[in-house]
Design a protein around this motif. Structure first.
Motif, PDB file in Angstrom:
ATOM      1  N   TRP A  64       0.881  -1.033   0.001  1.00 28.44           N
ATOM      2  CA  TRP A  64       0.107  -0.040  -0.033  1.00 28.44           C
ATOM      3  C   TRP A  64       0.913   1.267   0.085  1.00 28.44           C
ATOM      4  O   TRP A  64       0.535   2.012  -0.777  1.00 28.44           O
ATOM      5  N   LEU A  65       1.881   1.364   0.837  1.00 29.01           N
ATOM      6  CA  LEU A  65       2.747   2.466   0.964  1.00 29.01           C
ATOM      7  C   LEU A  65       3.467   2.757  -0.295  1.00 29.01           C
ATOM      8  O   LEU A  65       3.541   3.914  -0.628  1.00 29.01           O
ATOM      9  N   ILE A  66       4.063   1.945  -0.963  1.00 26.60           N
ATOM     10  CA  ILE A  66       4.725   2.083  -2.277  1.00 26.60           C
ATOM     11  C   ILE A  66       3.917   2.593  -3.094  1.00 26.60           C
ATOM     12  O   ILE A  66       4.145   3.319  -3.992  1.00 26.60           O
ATOM     13  N   VAL A  67       2.712   2.002  -3.562  1.00 23.05           N
ATOM     14  CA  VAL A  67       2.020   2.494  -4.403  1.00 23.05           C
ATOM     15  C   VAL A  67       1.383   3.977  -4.227  1.00 23.05           C
ATOM     16  O   VAL A  67       1.242   4.928  -4.906  1.00 23.05           O
ATOM     17  N   VAL A  68       0.974   4.287  -2.898  1.00 24.56           N
ATOM     18  CA  VAL A  68       0.386   5.553  -2.471  1.00 24.56           C
ATOM     19  C   VAL A  68       1.684   6.556  -2.698  1.00 24.56           C
ATOM     20  O   VAL A  68       1.353   7.578  -3.265  1.00 24.56           O
ATOM     21  N   ASP A  69       2.803   6.116  -2.386  1.00 22.29           N
ATOM     22  CA  ASP A  69       3.823   7.344  -2.401  1.00 22.29           C
ATOM     23  C   ASP A  69       4.590   7.221  -3.931  1.00 22.29           C
ATOM     24  O   ASP A  69       5.166   8.194  -4.256  1.00 22.29           O
ATOM     25  N   THR A  70       4.201   6.398  -4.701  1.00 23.75           N
ATOM     26  CA  THR A  70       4.426   6.542  -6.033  1.00 23.75           C
ATOM     27  C   THR A  70       3.537   7.469  -6.682  1.00 23.75           C
ATOM     28  O   THR A  70       4.033   8.147  -7.623  1.00 23.75           O
ATOM     29  N   LEU A  71       2.451   7.573  -6.249  1.00 24.95           N
ATOM     30  CA  LEU A  71       1.341   8.482  -6.849  1.00 24.95           C
ATOM     31  C   LEU A  71       1.217   9.699  -5.925  1.00 24.95           C
ATOM     32  O   LEU A  71       0.203  10.530  -6.178  1.00 24.95           O
ATOM     33  N   ASN A  72       1.995   9.915  -4.750  1.00 22.88           N
ATOM     34  CA  ASN A  72       1.771  10.927  -3.981  1.00 22.88           C
ATOM     35  C   ASN A  72       2.482  12.414  -4.488  1.00 22.88           C
ATOM     36  O   ASN A  72       3.510  12.802  -3.835  1.00 22.88           O
ATOM     37  N   PHE A  73       1.825  12.869  -5.491  1.00 28.28           N
ATOM     38  CA  PHE A  73       2.390  14.123  -5.938  1.00 28.28           C
ATOM     39  C   PHE A  73       1.138  14.999  -6.455  1.00 28.28           C
ATOM     40  O   PHE A  73       0.219  14.478  -7.156  1.00 28.28           O
ATOM     41  N   CYS A  74       1.453  16.362  -6.468  1.00 23.34           N
ATOM     42  CA  CYS A  74       0.644  17.386  -7.405  1.00 23.34           C
ATOM     43  C   CYS A  74      -0.912  17.150  -7.175  1.00 23.34           C
ATOM     44  O   CYS A  74      -1.264  16.765  -8.233  1.00 23.34           O
ATOM     45  N   PHE A  75      -1.515  17.499  -5.978  1.00 26.34           N
ATOM     46  CA  PHE A  75      -2.703  17.646  -5.812  1.00 26.34           C
ATOM     47  C   PHE A  75      -3.484  18.977  -5.956  1.00 26.34           C
ATOM     48  O   PHE A  75      -4.686  19.143  -5.435  1.00 26.34           O
ATOM     49  N   TRP A  76      -2.662  19.906  -6.117  1.00 21.82           N
ATOM     50  CA  TRP A  76      -3.283  21.316  -5.633  1.00 21.82           C
ATOM     51  C   TRP A  76      -3.940  21.825  -6.990  1.00 21.82           C
ATOM     52  O   TRP A  76      -4.406  21.222  -7.958  1.00 21.82           O
ATOM     53  N   HIS A  77      -4.750  22.600  -6.444  1.00 15.91           N
ATOM     54  CA  HIS A  77      -5.846  23.173  -7.726  1.00 15.91           C
ATOM     55  C   HIS A  77      -5.953  24.761  -7.247  1.00 15.91           C
ATOM     56  O   HIS A  77      -5.684  25.252  -6.186  1.00 15.91           O
ATOM     57  N   ASP A  78      -6.346  25.561  -7.895  1.00 15.84           N
ATOM     58  CA  ASP A  78      -6.759  26.869  -7.917  1.00 15.84           C
ATOM     59  C   ASP A  78      -7.839  26.878  -6.610  1.00 15.84           C
ATOM     60  O   ASP A  78      -8.626  26.207  -6.732  1.00 15.84           O
ATOM     61  N   GLU A  79      -7.364  27.773  -5.774  1.00  8.62           N
ATOM     62  CA  GLU A  79      -8.301  27.831  -4.498  1.00  8.62           C
ATOM     63  C   GLU A  79      -9.621  28.529  -4.706  1.00  8.62           C
ATOM     64  O   GLU A  79     -10.614  28.510  -3.969  1.00  8.62           O
ATOM     65  N   SER A  80     -10.098  28.953  -6.037  1.00  9.85           N
ATOM     66  CA  SER A  80     -11.290  29.469  -6.207  1.00  9.85           C
ATOM     67  C   SER A  80     -12.278  28.466  -7.053  1.00  9.85           C
ATOM     68  O   SER A  80     -13.301  28.691  -7.462  1.00  9.85           O
ATOM     69  N   ARG A 128     -11.098   7.993  -9.993  1.00  8.70           N
ATOM     70  CA  ARG A 128     -12.186   8.742 -10.413  1.00  8.70           C
ATOM     71  C   ARG A 128     -12.854   9.749  -9.218  1.00  8.70           C
ATOM     72  O   ARG A 128     -12.626   9.177  -8.059  1.00  8.70           O
ATOM     73  N   SER A 129     -13.233  10.894  -9.607  1.00  4.69           N
ATOM     74  CA  SER A 129     -13.513  11.737  -8.759  1.00  4.69           C
ATOM     75  C   SER A 129     -14.940  12.181  -8.359  1.00  4.69           C
ATOM     76  O   SER A 129     -15.797  11.668  -9.187  1.00  4.69           O
ATOM     77  N   ASP A 130     -15.364  12.609  -7.315  1.00  2.00           N
ATOM     78  CA  ASP A 130     -16.647  12.870  -6.829  1.00  2.00           C
ATOM     79  C   ASP A 130     -17.195  14.167  -7.637  1.00  2.00           C
ATOM     80  O   ASP A 130     -18.370  14.639  -7.702  1.00  2.00           O
ATOM     81  N   THR A 131     -16.101  15.047  -8.263  1.00  2.00           N
ATOM     82  CA  THR A 131     -16.672  16.137  -8.750  1.00  2.00           C
ATOM     83  C   THR A 131     -16.050  16.209 -10.308  1.00  2.00           C
ATOM     84  O   THR A 131     -15.686  15.010 -10.987  1.00  2.00           O
ATOM     85  N   LYS A 132     -16.129  17.054 -10.870  1.00  2.48           N
ATOM     86  CA  LYS A 132     -15.908  17.191 -12.371  1.00  2.48           C
ATOM     87  C   LYS A 132     -14.400  17.466 -12.653  1.00  2.48           C
ATOM     88  O   LYS A 132     -13.842  17.163 -13.407  1.00  2.48           O
ATOM     89  N   SER A 133     -13.721  18.056 -11.387  1.00  4.62           N
ATOM     90  CA  SER A 133     -12.398  17.856 -11.472  1.00  4.62           C
ATOM     91  C   SER A 133     -11.728  16.576 -11.468  1.00  4.62           C
ATOM     92  O   SER A 133     -11.723  15.856 -10.317  1.00  4.62           O
ATOM     93  N   GLN A 134     -10.700  16.045 -12.119  1.00  3.39           N
ATOM     94  CA  GLN A 134     -10.156  14.920 -11.993  1.00  3.39           C
ATOM     95  C   GLN A 134      -8.605  15.147 -11.372  1.00  3.39           C
ATOM     96  O   GLN A 134      -8.253  16.197 -11.349  1.00  3.39           O
ATOM     97  N   CYS A 135      -8.158  13.915 -11.095  1.00  2.54           N
ATOM     98  CA  CYS A 135      -6.983  14.017 -10.504  1.00  2.54           C
ATOM     99  C   CYS A 135      -5.683  14.571 -11.690  1.00  2.54           C
ATOM    100  O   CYS A 135      -5.985  14.006 -12.736  1.00  2.54           O
ATOM    101  N   PRO A 136      -4.956  15.487 -11.371  1.00  3.13           N
ATOM    102  CA  PRO A 136      -4.052  15.784 -12.231  1.00  3.13           C
ATOM    103  C   PRO A 136      -3.021  14.927 -12.677  1.00  3.13           C
ATOM    104  O   PRO A 136      -2.772  13.987 -11.783  1.00  3.13           O
ATOM    105  N   LEU A 137      -2.408  15.285 -13.688  1.00  2.00           N
ATOM    106  CA  LEU A 137      -1.218  14.561 -14.416  1.00  2.00           C
ATOM    107  C   LEU A 137      -1.406  13.102 -14.108  1.00  2.00           C
ATOM    108  O   LEU A 137      -0.597  11.940 -13.865  1.00  2.00           O
ATOM    109  N   ILE A 138      -2.540  12.431 -14.926  1.00  2.00           N
ATOM    110  CA  ILE A 138      -2.778  11.116 -14.898  1.00  2.00           C
ATOM    111  C   ILE A 138      -1.799  10.297 -15.803  1.00  2.00           C
ATOM    112  O   ILE A 138      -1.431   9.137 -15.292  1.00  2.00           O
TER     113      ILE A 138
END
Length: 330
Positions: A64-80, A128-138
């Motif tokens: 679990w840890l190696i998979v999560v930390d392989t994917l653990n980057f760049c989740f930011w979005h514009d605050e608006s 897959r997201s609850d919102t229209k915004s998808q996870c970046p850098l797929i």
């Protein structure tokens, strides 16, 4: 060869043009962290405040840890805007929720043989997201998973546990094993003619193993105090809040204008390097005040990261900016 993260942080902080570290701020927060430690709020148990994290008795914890930390980057979005969400969670916790969901829907997901051949369509479904915004850098996330899966299969008999065992209880050796064998963890830059390193995801992987297994068994590392803070987007904001990092007027203007900095930009490198060095200074002061080596940079980082999350509305109101960079490294 790149300087290790601690030496890189010091090198960058001593030469930074846009950022300074305020000693009075370091002293004040160190005093507060001593009180937090004495009250039991500064320690590796913070890992378990997230119910989505695995427990040491989970046979799939390391996978679990190696998979999560392989994917653990760049989740930011514009605050608006409304960002990526999974089952109501945002950012890193959305990733944890997605992986927890994936374990139920596809039991083989944590198997390197599975994700070495994962497709973009499969990962989009998993994240897959609850919102229209998808996870970046797929596309980049697919490449990272495939790379890690293939290396584990080719060099380590399809087992991340073999990588951890090869470190012989050394956090630094494990960090270097990860960086040397998995290029997507090789978080380096050049600053004023010197190659420097941050190794955010490699170090957070070591820190997560240590915290998950409560520094016991496969999670025990003799040199865990050598691991630095995990230079990201949010920890510098907490350091600014506490008056430790001071940005130039020019840098503040750039960041508040939502300029996206390239990975390796001098200003981005300064923010990350000064973040590492500031936390090292905090660790030194806290442990000096406690009279013994008790607190790691890892738990200070956890505290600062959580502080930013808990005070997100106040941080936004005070217009404390974060630097925006699209990167697989953090």
């Amino acid at each position: 060869m790149a300087l290790p993260p601690r030496e890189s942080g010091k090198y960058i902080a001593e030469r930074a043009k846009h950022i300074s570290i305020v000693e009075e701020g370091v002293d004040a927060l160190a005093d507060l962290l001593v009180e937090e430690y004495k009250a039991g709020r500064l320690g590796s148990e913070n890992f378990y405040e997230c119910s989505l994290h695995p427990h040491p008795n989970d046979p799939q914890a390391l996978n679990w840890l190696i998979v999560v930390d392989t994917l653990n980057f760049c989740f930011w979005h514009d605050e608006s805007e409304e960002g990526w969400k999974v089952e109501g969670h945002t950012g890193y916790f959305a990733l944890c929720a997605a992986i927890t969901r994936a374990r139920k829907e596809e039991p083989e997901f944590l198997n390197p043989a599975y994700y070495a051949a994962i497709s973009e369509l499969q990962l989009k479904k998993i994240l897959r997201s609850d919102t229209k915004s998808q996870c970046p850098l797929i596309t980049e996330r697919v490449k990272c998973l495939q790379e890690v899966g293939n290396v584990l299969n080719e060099k380590f008999q399809g087992s991340f546990e073999n990588v951890v065992k090869e470190s012989n209880r050394s956090a630094v050796k494990l960090m270097n094993l990860v960086v040397d064998n998995f290029p997507c963890f090789r978080d380096e830059a050049t600053f004023q003619g010197q190659k420097v390193s941050f190794y955010k995801r490699a170090q957070i992987l070591v820190g997560d193993i240590w915290a998950c297994f409560r520094s016991k068994g496969i999670g025990y590392f003799e040199d865990i105090y050598e691991i630095t803070a995990f230079a990201d987007y949010r920890v510098p904001q907490s350091l600014m809040w506490h008056g430790i990092l001071k940005y130039s007027a020019q840098l503040n203007e750039v960041l508040n204008s939502n300029v996206v900095l390239e990975n390796g930009d001098e200003r981005e490198v300064e923010i990350r390097g000064c973040c590492i060095h500031a936390v090292e200074l905090l660790k030194e002061r806290v442990n000096k005040n406690l009279g013994k080596l008790r607190v790691t940079s890892i738990v200070i980082d956890h505290w600062l990261w959580k502080f930013r999350r808990d005070h997100s509305k106040q941080v936004l109101k005070r217009k404390i900016p974060f630097h925006k960079t699209f990167s697989i490294y953090y």
